[in-house]
Design an enzyme around this catalytic site. Structure first.
Site, PDB file in Angstrom:
ATOM      1  N   TYR A 122      -8.970   7.250  -1.511  1.00 44.25           N
ATOM      2  CA  TYR A 122      -8.961   6.649  -0.401  1.00 44.25           C
ATOM      3  C   TYR A 122     -10.048   5.446  -0.657  1.00 44.25           C
ATOM      4  O   TYR A 122     -10.956   5.504  -1.619  1.00 44.25           O
ATOM      5  CB  TYR A 122      -9.816   7.636   0.941  1.00 44.25           C
ATOM      6  N   GLU A 123     -10.054   4.364   0.006  1.00 45.73           N
ATOM      7  CA  GLU A 123     -10.709   3.100  -0.153  1.00 45.73           C
ATOM      8  C   GLU A 123     -11.976   3.155  -0.077  1.00 45.73           C
ATOM      9  O   GLU A 123     -13.003   2.240  -0.569  1.00 45.73           O
ATOM     10  CB  GLU A 123     -10.299   1.980   0.597  1.00 45.73           C
ATOM     11  N   SER A 124     -12.699   4.450   0.462  1.00 43.29           N
ATOM     12  CA  SER A 124     -14.246   4.582   0.770  1.00 43.29           C
ATOM     13  C   SER A 124     -14.695   4.908  -0.521  1.00 43.29           C
ATOM     14  O   SER A 124     -15.831   5.024  -0.780  1.00 43.29           O
ATOM     15  CB  SER A 124     -14.288   5.724   1.698  1.00 43.29           C
ATOM     16  N   GLY A 125     -14.083   5.157  -1.558  1.00 39.49           N
ATOM     17  CA  GLY A 125     -14.445   5.415  -3.021  1.00 39.49           C
ATOM     18  C   GLY A 125     -14.287   6.652  -3.469  1.00 39.49           C
ATOM     19  O   GLY A 125     -14.652   7.116  -4.642  1.00 39.49           O
TER      20      GLY A 125
END
Lengths: 284, 258
Positions: free
Chosen positions: B52-55
């Site tokens: 997920y793009e939150s890392g």
């Protein structure tokens, strides 16, 4: 050296009308308490920078504080659109802030470039993307070694950045854990940095590669337990997803928004955040 | 109960989950893509790497996240990196095999709009914008898209190119110097679509059970092309539908704040 201040003093001393300000937090550690204090103090003409302007920017926009927005995703994550932002952009209520819109990759690169003291960020981005045609700050650069055309955006250098974090030691070194997002870059890119923390401890008791912001990179620290709510602080309390869902209804209407802001922000204090997370605190 | 009743939404999610395998490294958009990716992980693709793009890399949430940065994602991840690292090393670095996107507006070439309805500078509806999508669309090995069919969503011409699919079709990606494959699969609540090998126009290759060609055309803003050998999507199995419903029930309970 970081100075320990009340939140009201930390905001008053570091934020000014007309500033370029980032209240950062990538879903996690969003500095809601600091933003609410800024709303209470009634700043104007701010350039609000944030990758994911969610509820706090919706609130600041609805209160007429924004002259300009720099962002890459303006939604209520998992819920829908930001209704105050929409009202401002579509209908000019209460004003019409200027929009500078990027992609996440570009903003992340731009913060990193700001922290690195560079004037621009370079990325393989925006290929075929419409934003490159509507945002004059998205340009291109030719790699002098390969000839590849790459995207270039100006670095982000806020006058002041606000972030929330888990804890500080007594000297003012700050530990950020979990989804660290863009917190470190936002602090290091800014002229001044204000951090709210859940608590002060004698020893951060962490491992050697942890994300620690040394005290001399921070201007002021304020202790605000619960200060990220309804966002969350990893290890302290969970995200209040129900509040994010509820915001959609509150922000849908100018009157319900205004009434909510009066009751929950203008007439509230930083101490109220502790109560708001009481049920969300985990057994540690 | 192999012939369990199912909704079109459930069929869409399950058909999408079947496209994923354990060897995939998948960049997950929120909403239907997130459900599909996690159903795949909980059924036939236990070793899939979800990012997920939150890392959060290699995450295995027990409930679906409401946002891309819920704590559950971090708690269950192999590692969590900063957002600049996520976009620079992992996405731009070419580590992701599949990007899974949703769409507010989509055209026949897989170009997606999640930015505005109407003119950019004077929109009738201001949507959230692209987030990670502009670079996901060009940096991942290939792109899968899920979208519920309606004439508002599947349109002849999108209002804004938030993320680039096949552009005007044909070799448009190559002409822009983009070396990744772009959209290779579109899964709607009615059908499975794949791009024509030459024109890159999405073509219906499989209808979901009970769906007619007319149903697909009535809910699409362009004249739909159907493959010569049209298949029927297998109905959800009891395991698939049970896994999806359990996941949704756990998610609803977790997000209600109760």
């Amino acid at each position: 050296m970081a100075t320990f201040l009340s939140l009201a003093d930390a905001v008053r001393e570091n934020l000014h009308d007309g500033d370029v300000v980032a209240f950062e937090g990538f879903t996690h550690l969003i500095p809601h308490a600091a933003a609410h204090e800024a709303i209470r103090q009634g700043f104007r003409d701010l350039t609000l920078v944030r990758m994911t302007p969610d509820l706090v920017y919706d609130q600041m926009i609805g209160m007429g504080m924004a002259k300009k927005l720099i962002f890459s995703y303006a939604g209520n994550p998992g819920v829908g659109l930001l209704r105050r932002l929409r009202d401002a952009v579509e209908n000019g209520w209460p004003n019409s802030p200027e929009i500078e819109e990027h992609s996440h990759a570009a903003m992340a690169n731009a913060y990193e470039a700001g922290a690195a003291g560079l004037p621009l960020a370079v990325l393989r981005g925006y290929r075929g993307a419409g934003l490159a045609e509507v945002n004059p700050n998205i340009r291109s650069i030719i790699c002098p070694f390969t000839g590849e055309k790459l995207a270039a955006v100006p670095s982000i250098r806020p006058d002041v950045s606000f972030v929330h974090a888990q804890k500080a030691d007594r000297k003012g070194n700050v530990l950020v854990e979990g989804i660290i997002g863009i917190q470190k870059e936002a602090v290091l890119a800014a002229k001044r940095a204000v951090v709210t923390v859940e608590e002060i401890v004698d020893d951060l008791s962490t491992h050697t590669n942890a994300c620690v912001l040394p005290d001399w990179t921070i201007t002021a620290i304020a202790v605000v337990p619960g200060g990220a709510h309804p966002s969350y602080t990893h290890g302290y309390y969970d995200r209040d997803n129900a509040k994010y869902i509820e915001w959609d209804r509150i922000a849908a209407d100018r009157d319900s928004f205004t009434a909510w802001m009066k009751e929950n922000v203008l007439e509230a204090t930083p101490d109220d955040f502790n109560d708001r997370v009481a049920d969300l605190r985990r057994a540690r | 109960m192999t012939a369990a009743a199912f909704t079109p939404d459930e069929m869409m999610t399950i058909a999408a989950s079947r496209a994923l395998s354990s060897s995939d490294v998948c960049f997950v958009g929120i909403g239907a893509p997130s459900a599909a990716c996690n159903v795949a992980r909980l059924t036939h693709a236990p070793d899939i790497t979800l990012i997920y793009e939150s890392g959060t890399i290699g995450t295995a949430p027990d409930v679906l996240p409401l946002s891309i940065g819920d704590g559950e994602l971090c708690d269950t991840a192999v590692t969590t990196v900063s957002v600049p690292e996520m976009f620079r090393y992992w996405l731009q670095g070419g580590r992701i095999t599949i990007g899974f996107l949703g769409a507010a507006q989509l055209d026949r070439f897989g170009n997606i709009n999640t930015t505005v309805i109407g003119d950019y500078h004077n929109p009738s509806t201001r949507l959230p914008g692209g987030g990670g999508a502009p670079e996901i669309a060009t940096s991942c090995g290939e792109i899968y898209i899920t979208c519920k069919q309606s004439k508002r969503a599947l349109v002849e011409k999108i209002d804004f190119f938030t993320s680039f699919g096949h552009g005007e079709g044909g070799d448009h990606r190559e002409r822009l110097g983009i070396t990744t494959r772009g959209p290779t699969l579109l899964i709607t609540d009615l059908a499975i679509w794949k791009p024509d090998p030459v024109t890159k126009e999405f073509t219906v290759v499989s209808l979901h059970p009970g769906v007619t060609r007319e149903n697909v055309q009535e809910t699409c803003g362009w004249t739909v092309r159907f493959a010569d050998s049209l298949e029927e999507t297998p109905a959800p199995t009891a395991l698939e539908i049970g896994t999806l419903r359990d996941l949704k029930a756990r998610t609803a309970a977790a997000h209600s704040g109760k």
